[in-house]
Scaffold this motif. Structure first.
Motif, PDB file in Angstrom:
ATOM      1  N   ILE A   1      34.638  21.435  41.483  1.00 22.71           N
ATOM      2  CA  ILE A   1      34.457  20.223  42.280  1.00 22.71           C
ATOM      3  C   ILE A   1      35.768  19.871  42.995  1.00 22.71           C
ATOM      4  O   ILE A   1      35.764  19.506  44.168  1.00 22.71           O
ATOM      5  CB  ILE A   1      33.938  19.068  41.394  1.00 22.71           C
ATOM      6  CG1 ILE A   1      32.481  19.353  40.991  1.00 22.71           C
ATOM      7  CG2 ILE A   1      34.062  17.721  42.107  1.00 22.71           C
ATOM      8  CD1 ILE A   1      31.920  18.426  39.924  1.00 22.71           C
TER       9      ILE A   1
ATOM     10  N   CYS B   1      26.522  17.906  52.397  1.00 25.40           N
ATOM     11  CA  CYS B   1      27.397  17.867  51.216  1.00 25.40           C
ATOM     12  C   CYS B   1      28.057  16.498  51.090  1.00 25.40           C
ATOM     13  O   CYS B   1      28.118  15.939  49.988  1.00 25.40           O
ATOM     14  CB  CYS B   1      28.434  18.984  51.273  1.00 25.40           C
ATOM     15  SG  CYS B   1      27.718  20.618  50.969  1.00 25.40           S
TER      16      CYS B   1
ATOM     17  N   SER C   1      25.241  14.049  49.954  1.00 31.73           N
ATOM     18  CA  SER C   1      24.804  14.326  48.592  1.00 31.73           C
ATOM     19  C   SER C   1      25.885  13.969  47.567  1.00 31.73           C
ATOM     20  O   SER C   1      25.599  13.368  46.532  1.00 31.73           O
ATOM     21  CB  SER C   1      24.436  15.806  48.468  1.00 31.73           C
ATOM     22  OG  SER C   1      24.083  16.126  47.153  1.00 31.73           O
ATOM     23  N   HIS C   2      27.116  14.317  47.863  1.00 31.62           N
ATOM     24  CA  HIS C   2      28.196  14.075  46.913  1.00 31.62           C
ATOM     25  C   HIS C   2      28.527  12.584  46.820  1.00 31.62           C
ATOM     26  O   HIS C   2      28.873  12.104  45.740  1.00 31.62           O
ATOM     27  CB  HIS C   2      29.406  14.928  47.260  1.00 31.62           C
ATOM     28  CG  HIS C   2      29.127  16.393  47.113  1.00 31.62           C
ATOM     29  ND1 HIS C   2      30.112  17.346  47.107  1.00 31.62           N
ATOM     30  CD2 HIS C   2      27.955  17.076  46.966  1.00 31.62           C
ATOM     31  CE1 HIS C   2      29.557  18.548  46.958  1.00 31.62           C
ATOM     32  NE2 HIS C   2      28.240  18.390  46.885  1.00 31.62           N
TER      33      HIS C   2
ATOM     34  N   SER D   1      25.896  11.288  44.521  1.00 28.59           N
ATOM     35  CA  SER D   1      26.171  11.671  43.138  1.00 28.59           C
ATOM     36  C   SER D   1      27.292  10.820  42.540  1.00 28.59           C
ATOM     37  O   SER D   1      27.194  10.367  41.392  1.00 28.59           O
ATOM     38  CB  SER D   1      26.530  13.146  43.044  1.00 28.59           C
ATOM     39  OG  SER D   1      26.740  13.500  41.693  1.00 28.59           O
TER      40      SER D   1
ATOM     41  N   LEU E   1      34.936  14.282  52.260  1.00 26.00           N
ATOM     42  CA  LEU E   1      34.840  15.096  51.048  1.00 26.00           C
ATOM     43  C   LEU E   1      36.184  15.211  50.336  1.00 26.00           C
ATOM     44  O   LEU E   1      36.242  15.179  49.102  1.00 26.00           O
ATOM     45  CB  LEU E   1      34.281  16.479  51.366  1.00 26.00           C
ATOM     46  CG  LEU E   1      32.779  16.523  51.645  1.00 26.00           C
ATOM     47  CD1 LEU E   1      32.386  17.828  52.320  1.00 26.00           C
ATOM     48  CD2 LEU E   1      31.986  16.320  50.359  1.00 26.00           C
TER      49      LEU E   1
ATOM     50  N   HIS F   1      36.190  13.755  46.636  1.00 26.45           N
ATOM     51  CA  HIS F   1      36.399  14.689  45.530  1.00 26.45           C
ATOM     52  C   HIS F   1      37.674  14.376  44.764  1.00 26.45           C
ATOM     53  O   HIS F   1      37.722  14.575  43.545  1.00 26.45           O
ATOM     54  CB  HIS F   1      36.358  16.130  46.027  1.00 26.45           C
ATOM     55  CG  HIS F   1      34.968  16.636  46.208  1.00 26.45           C
ATOM     56  ND1 HIS F   1      34.459  17.688  45.495  1.00 26.45           N
ATOM     57  CD2 HIS F   1      33.955  16.194  46.993  1.00 26.45           C
ATOM     58  CE1 HIS F   1      33.194  17.886  45.847  1.00 26.45           C
ATOM     59  NE2 HIS F   1      32.872  16.983  46.762  1.00 26.45           N
TER      60      HIS F   1
ATOM     61  N   TRP G   1      36.552  11.593  42.550  1.00 24.98           N
ATOM     62  CA  TRP G   1      35.560  12.091  41.602  1.00 24.98           C
ATOM     63  C   TRP G   1      36.241  12.853  40.473  1.00 24.98           C
ATOM     64  O   TRP G   1      35.913  12.678  39.296  1.00 24.98           O
ATOM     65  CB  TRP G   1      34.587  12.978  42.364  1.00 24.98           C
ATOM     66  CG  TRP G   1      33.250  13.210  41.766  1.00 24.98           C
ATOM     67  CD1 TRP G   1      32.760  12.761  40.572  1.00 24.98           C
ATOM     68  CD2 TRP G   1      32.188  13.961  42.357  1.00 24.98           C
ATOM     69  NE1 TRP G   1      31.470  13.192  40.393  1.00 24.98           N
ATOM     70  CE2 TRP G   1      31.101  13.924  41.471  1.00 24.98           C
ATOM     71  CE3 TRP G   1      32.069  14.661  43.548  1.00 24.98           C
ATOM     72  CZ2 TRP G   1      29.895  14.570  41.746  1.00 24.98           C
ATOM     73  CZ3 TRP G   1      30.868  15.296  43.829  1.00 24.98           C
ATOM     74  CH2 TRP G   1      29.791  15.247  42.929  1.00 24.98           C
TER      75      TRP G   1
ATOM     76  N   THR H   1      27.606  16.934  36.225  1.00 27.78           N
ATOM     77  CA  THR H   1      28.838  17.603  36.644  1.00 27.78           C
ATOM     78  C   THR H   1      28.540  19.070  36.942  1.00 27.78           C
ATOM     79  O   THR H   1      28.974  19.608  37.965  1.00 27.78           O
ATOM     80  CB  THR H   1      29.932  17.465  35.561  1.00 27.78           C
ATOM     81  OG1 THR H   1      30.141  16.074  35.292  1.00 27.78           O
ATOM     82  CG2 THR H   1      31.233  18.112  36.002  1.00 27.78           C
TER      83      THR H   1
ATOM     84  N   TYR I   1      26.526  19.529  40.172  1.00 25.32           N
ATOM     85  CA  TYR I   1      27.312  19.406  41.407  1.00 25.32           C
ATOM     86  C   TYR I   1      28.359  20.498  41.571  1.00 25.32           C
ATOM     87  O   TYR I   1      28.714  20.849  42.705  1.00 25.32           O
ATOM     88  CB  TYR I   1      27.845  17.980  41.589  1.00 25.32           C
ATOM     89  CG  TYR I   1      26.763  17.222  42.308  1.00 25.32           C
ATOM     90  CD1 TYR I   1      26.699  17.209  43.694  1.00 25.32           C
ATOM     91  CD2 TYR I   1      25.714  16.649  41.598  1.00 25.32           C
ATOM     92  CE1 TYR I   1      25.648  16.604  44.356  1.00 25.32           C
ATOM     93  CE2 TYR I   1      24.656  16.044  42.254  1.00 25.32           C
ATOM     94  CZ  TYR I   1      24.627  16.026  43.649  1.00 25.32           C
ATOM     95  OH  TYR I   1      23.570  15.447  44.298  1.00 25.32           O
TER      96      TYR I   1
ATOM     97  N   HIS J   1      26.167  22.899  43.072  1.00 27.22           N
ATOM     98  CA  HIS J   1      25.869  22.474  44.443  1.00 27.22           C
ATOM     99  C   HIS J   1      27.005  22.893  45.384  1.00 27.22           C
ATOM    100  O   HIS J   1      26.747  23.330  46.517  1.00 27.22           O
ATOM    101  CB  HIS J   1      25.658  20.956  44.480  1.00 27.22           C
ATOM    102  CG  HIS J   1      25.064  20.454  45.742  1.00 27.22           C
ATOM    103  ND1 HIS J   1      25.802  19.849  46.726  1.00 27.22           N
ATOM    104  CD2 HIS J   1      23.775  20.456  46.177  1.00 27.22           C
ATOM    105  CE1 HIS J   1      25.010  19.498  47.721  1.00 27.22           C
ATOM    106  NE2 HIS J   1      23.766  19.855  47.416  1.00 27.22           N
ATOM    107  N   CYS J   2      28.232  22.762  44.924  1.00 30.83           N
ATOM    108  CA  CYS J   2      29.379  23.198  45.725  1.00 30.83           C
ATOM    109  C   CYS J   2      29.301  24.700  46.001  1.00 30.83           C
ATOM    110  O   CYS J   2      29.407  25.142  47.157  1.00 30.83           O
ATOM    111  CB  CYS J   2      30.694  22.873  45.006  1.00 30.83           C
ATOM    112  SG  CYS J   2      31.068  21.119  44.843  1.00 30.83           S
TER     113      CYS J   2
END
Length: 179
Positions: A31, A68, A71-72, A75, A116, A120, A123, A154, A157, A160-161
Motif C-alpha cells: 500500500i 484507484c 476506491s482508496h 476504503s 494517492l 497512502h 493510510w 488491508t 487493498y 487492489h493495488c
C-alpha cells in the motif's frame, strides 16, 4: 499457449486462513509503494497512452488511475468508520458508473496521483499504528452481506493495488490495441 485473464491478471483476492504479522507488514508495504509504482509506470509511457485500455471494453489508464483514487478514498473512510463505530454498514458505490463521470473522463491523471500520494501516506501511518484489537474491528458490507475486518481489508487493498498496476502494465503493453 497460456491465455492471460485480462480482467483478473493476478487472480481474484483470496482471504488467507490466517493473517499473520509478516503478511500484514507485506500488505502495508504494498500500500505504501503503490503511488510511487503507479507514477513510475505512467511517467515512462508515451503521450496519449492514458487513453489505452487493458482489455476490450475495459477502462483506459486515466479511468484506472482515477478509480484507484476513488476506491482508496472510500476504503480509508471505511477504516475510520470501523475504528469509531461498532460494525458500521458502509455505503457501496457504483464504480463502473463513477468511471464515466466528467472528472474521471477529463481530469488530468496527475490530480489523482497527487491525491494517492497523500492518501497512502496517511493510510500507512494509520495502519502502522493500529493495535491487534483495532485490526479486528469490522464494517458491514451490504453487497457481500458480511462483516470485514480491517485486517482483511488491508489485504484486499494491497491486492487492489497489485491488480490495477497489472492493468496499467497490460494497457501499456497493448499499446492501444483495445481502443
Amino acid at each position: 499457449m497460456i491465455r492471460q485473464d485480462l480482467q483478473y491478471p493476478i487472480g481474484e483476492f483470496q482471504t488467507p486462513n490466517q493473517i499473520h504479522t509478516e503478511l500484514l507488514e507485506t500488505w502495508i508495504t504494498e500500500i505504501r509503494q503503490f503511488p510511487v509504482q503507479l507514477e513510475e509506470l505512467i511517467s515512462h509511457s508515451p503521450p496519449l497512452s492514458e487513453e489505452w485500455k487493458y482489455r476490450p471494453n475495459g477502462w483506459n489508464i486515466r479511468q484506472l488511475v482515477h478509480h484507484c483514487a476513488d476506491s482508496h478514498m472510500n476504503s480509508f473512510i471505511r477504516f475510520k468508520l470501523a475504528l469509531t463505530e461498532e460494525n458500521p454498514s458502509i455505503l457501496p458505490y457504483q464504480e463502473a458508473l463513477w468511471a464515466n463521470v466528467p472528472d474521471t473522463q477529463n481530469a488530468p491523471i496527475q490530480s489523482s496521483l497527487t491525491l494517492l500520494h497523500g492518501l497512502h501516506q496517511r493510510w500507512v501511518i494509520l495502519l502502522q499504528n493500529l493495535s491487534k484489537e483495532q485490526l479486528n474491528r469490522t464494517f458491514y458490507h451490504p453487497e457481500s452481506k458480511k462483516s470485514i475486518t480491517l485486517r482483511e481489508n488491508t489485504g484486499i487493498y494491497a491486492w487492489h493495488c497489485r491488480h490495477h498496476l497489472a492493468h496499467v502494465k497490460l494497457a501499456l503493453d497493448a499499446k492501444g490495441k483495445w481502443n
